[in-house]
Every structure is written in C-alpha cells, then in structure tokens.
Write an enzyme that holds these catalytic residues in place. Structure first.
Site, PDB file in Angstrom:
ATOM      1  N   GLY A   1       6.445   6.999  15.743  1.00 48.17           N
ATOM      2  CA  GLY A   1       6.510   7.751  14.495  1.00 48.17           C
ATOM      3  C   GLY A   1       7.305   9.047  14.604  1.00 48.17           C
TER       4      GLY A   1
ATOM      5  CD  GLU B   1       3.158   0.573  19.969  1.00 46.48           C
ATOM      6  OE1 GLU B   1       3.957   0.213  19.112  1.00 46.48           O
ATOM      7  OE2 GLU B   1       2.042   1.028  19.706  1.00 46.48           O
TER       8      GLU B   1
ATOM      9  CG  HIS C   1      -1.615   1.793  17.818  1.00 40.79           C
ATOM     10  ND1 HIS C   1      -1.427   3.137  17.617  1.00 40.79           N
ATOM     11  CD2 HIS C   1      -0.437   1.184  17.498  1.00 40.79           C
ATOM     12  CE1 HIS C   1      -0.192   3.334  17.185  1.00 40.79           C
ATOM     13  NE2 HIS C   1       0.430   2.171  17.107  1.00 40.79           N
TER      14      HIS C   1
ATOM     15  N   GLY D   1       5.998   0.262  13.375  1.00 43.35           N
ATOM     16  CA  GLY D   1       5.250   0.945  12.329  1.00 43.35           C
ATOM     17  C   GLY D   1       6.103   1.172  11.094  1.00 43.35           C
ATOM     18  N   GLY D   2       6.683   2.367  10.997  1.00 39.73           N
ATOM     19  CA  GLY D   2       7.410   2.802   9.802  1.00 39.73           C
ATOM     20  C   GLY D   2       8.407   1.799   9.240  1.00 39.73           C
TER      21      GLY D   2
ATOM     22  CG  ASN E   1       0.406  -0.765  13.552  1.00 42.24           C
ATOM     23  OD1 ASN E   1      -0.543  -1.032  12.811  1.00 42.24           O
ATOM     24  ND2 ASN E   1       0.409   0.287  14.349  1.00 42.24           N
ATOM     25  CD1 TRP E   2       3.068  -2.841   7.604  1.00 45.76           C
ATOM     26  CD2 TRP E   2       1.679  -3.807   6.129  1.00 45.76           C
ATOM     27  NE1 TRP E   2       3.784  -3.800   6.923  1.00 45.76           N
ATOM     28  CE2 TRP E   2       2.957  -4.406   6.012  1.00 45.76           C
ATOM     29  CE3 TRP E   2       0.640  -4.263   5.309  1.00 45.76           C
ATOM     30  CZ2 TRP E   2       3.212  -5.432   5.090  1.00 45.76           C
ATOM     31  CZ3 TRP E   2       0.893  -5.282   4.396  1.00 45.76           C
ATOM     32  CH2 TRP E   2       2.168  -5.849   4.288  1.00 45.76           C
TER      33      TRP E   2
ATOM     34  CB  SER F   1      11.190   5.468  16.723  1.00 44.71           C
ATOM     35  OG  SER F   1      10.241   6.495  16.486  1.00 44.71           O
TER      36      SER F   1
HETATM   37  C1  PEP Z   1       3.442   1.683  15.926  1.00 46.10           C
HETATM   38  O1  PEP Z   1       2.755   1.946  14.969  1.00 46.10           O
HETATM   39  O2  PEP Z   1       3.005   0.932  16.793  1.00 46.10           O
HETATM   40  C2  PEP Z   1       4.791   2.267  16.012  1.00 46.10           C
HETATM   41  C3  PEP Z   1       5.522   1.992  17.045  1.00 46.10           C
HETATM   42  O3  PEP Z   1       5.193   3.100  14.983  1.00 46.10           O
HETATM   43  P1  PEP Z   1       6.732   3.525  14.639  1.00 46.10           P
HETATM   44  O4  PEP Z   1       7.524   2.246  14.665  1.00 46.10           O
HETATM   45  O5  PEP Z   1       6.639   4.112  13.269  1.00 46.10           O
HETATM   46  O6  PEP Z   1       7.161   4.476  15.682  1.00 46.10           O
END
Ligand code: PEP
Length: 253
Positions: A175, A169, A97, A236-237, A11-12, A215
């Site tokens: 994040g 999530e 989200h 995400g990251g 997920n950018w 994360s």
């Molecule tokens: C997300 O954007 O859905 C996410 C889980 O971000 P991250 O992996 O950066 O925590």
C-alpha cells in the site's frame, strides 16, 4: 517451463459493499473469460463472500476469505469458522496478512492453527510472510521470512502442502507504492523455496506456488512475474477496479 500455474489474487481488504462486489464481477467477467493458464482469485470482506461467489459461479474466478478462526464453532464473537467460508462459496482463505499480524495480534502460532483448520475443511490457504522496513534495514529479511514460513507451516504434511500457497509481502511495500525490485523479490522467493525443500523435500518445493505482494500494478506485474521463483501476485489496491484487475490477470499478453 515451470510446472506451477501462476496465481493472481486480489485482496480487497475492507473495501466493497455487496452491491459493489457483484458489480465488479459483472465488470470483469468478460475481460478474464478466456484465461486458463492463470488461476484467478479474489479475497473479499466476509459480508460480500456469498453474493460474490454466487456472481462468480460458472466463471474462472475463485473467491476466498481474508481470515478465519481455527475452531469449528463456539463462543468467539466476531470470528468466522472455516466451514462457514466453505458454505459461503469460498475455495481459499488468506492467513497471516501483515495487517492482521500488525493490527490484530496474529502470531505464527495462530496462523498455523488457522491454516490447519482451513485445510481440514477443504480450503486452500494463502499464507503471508514478510519483513518490515526496520527488519530489512537490520539485515534480518531472510530470518523473519523463514520464521514466518517455518512456524506457520509447522506440523504440515507434504500432502497438505498441495493446498498451500505462500505470499511474500514485504511490509514496506504494501500500500506504499514502493514495490520491491524483481531482484529483491526473487532473492527472498528463492530463500522460501529452499526452506520448503528442507522442510518437505524438493518435489513439494518445486510444486508450491510463491506469490509476491506489495504495490503490484499493471505497470510492474510483468517484470515481477518474469522472475523464476515468482508464481503469482497478491494484490491490494490494483485489484479493486475491473480494468486494472483484468490487466494483472492478463500480464502475459
Ligand atoms: C496486499 O493487500 O496484500 C497488498 C499487497 O496491497 P497493495 O497491492 O495495495 O500493496
């Protein structure tokens, strides 16, 4: 062995220009080329979708939007219709989200309408759910997740569930670098699967994939994926760099 094919999806968020998105595909293509036991996806900003989908043609990488509207077209400035995502080359869309719920007023009801419209247009849906830290500390994790999933999927048929993936999530883990323990993830995933069984029957519950997000990184993906009810990750990251993304996809080797 589980009948569910694991689904690792990036997920950018609001990262990457068109040029950066295309360069990512060039960087990752060879690193994931042999993978056929894991489904691979990238959710990307709307402006990059068409170029990204063109660049990913002939690869095993699926492209998706990060949001859509429920109407086919109309006076909804700034919104994108599901059919427009399909035309751009998307096969899925992320709905609900926590950042959209938190900053853009998404509700279970709007998520439900969006998910229905997306499926009617032939898209698959990643429906997100998850509790805040405050809700977890108040002992409300299951109640919040059940509320998100139950109302997000209200009125769906068992057949439509073939096009649904759930992403659990925990908001406190997104994040933040604070990943849920594998046991914490498994506990909530099993609550979700039990709910799906109540809503749609055991066969649908057994077939529906539930991703964990929050994360996830190459260093922790394996132990999370080892949990029996974790069928993938929404990332995400750690999805922004080809090397890191390829490691996530190749978690099994
Ligand atoms: C997300 O954007 O859905 C996410 C889980 O971000 P991250 O992996 O950066 O925590």
């Amino acid at each position: 062995m589980s009948m569910r094919k694991p689904f690792i999806c990036g997920n950018w968020k609001m990262y990457k220009t068109v040029a950066e998105a295309v360069a990512f595909v060039d960087g990752v293509r060879a690193l994931v080329a042999g993978v056929d036991d894991v489904e691979i996806g990238i959710g990307a900003p709307a402006t990059a979708l068409k170029s990204l989908a063109d660049a990913a043609k002939g690869t095993n990488i699926l492209i998706g939007g990060e949001n859509c509207h429920w109407e086919k077209e109309g006076a909804f400035t700034g919104e994108i219709a599901p059919g427009m995502l399909v035309e751009a080359g998307c096969s899925f869309v992320i709905i609900g989200h926590s950042e959209r719920r938190q900053y853009f007023g998404e509700t279970n009801e709007s998520c439900n309408r969006k998910a229905k419209a997306a499926i009617a247009n032939g898209l698959s849906v990643i429906l997100c759910c998850g509790e805040t830290l405050e809700e977890r500390e108040a002992g409300r994790t299951s109640a919040v997740v059940i509320d998100h999933v139950k109302n997000g999927l209200a009125g769906f048929s068992a057949g439509e569930m073939k096009s649904i993936v759930i992403a659990y999530e925990p908001v406190w883990a997104i994040g933040t670098g604070k990943v849920a323990t594998p046991e914490q993830a498994q506990e909530v995933h099993s609550v979700i699967r039990k709910l799906l069984a109540e809503m749609f029957g055991q066969a649908v519950a057994d077939a529906t994939r539930i991703q964990y997000g929050g994360s996830v990184k190459p260093e922790n993906v394996k132990e999370i994926m080892a949990q029996p009810d974790v069928d993938g990750a929404l990332v995400g990251g750690a999805s922004l760099k080809p090397d890191s993304f390829a490691k996530l996809v190749n978690y099994g080797i």
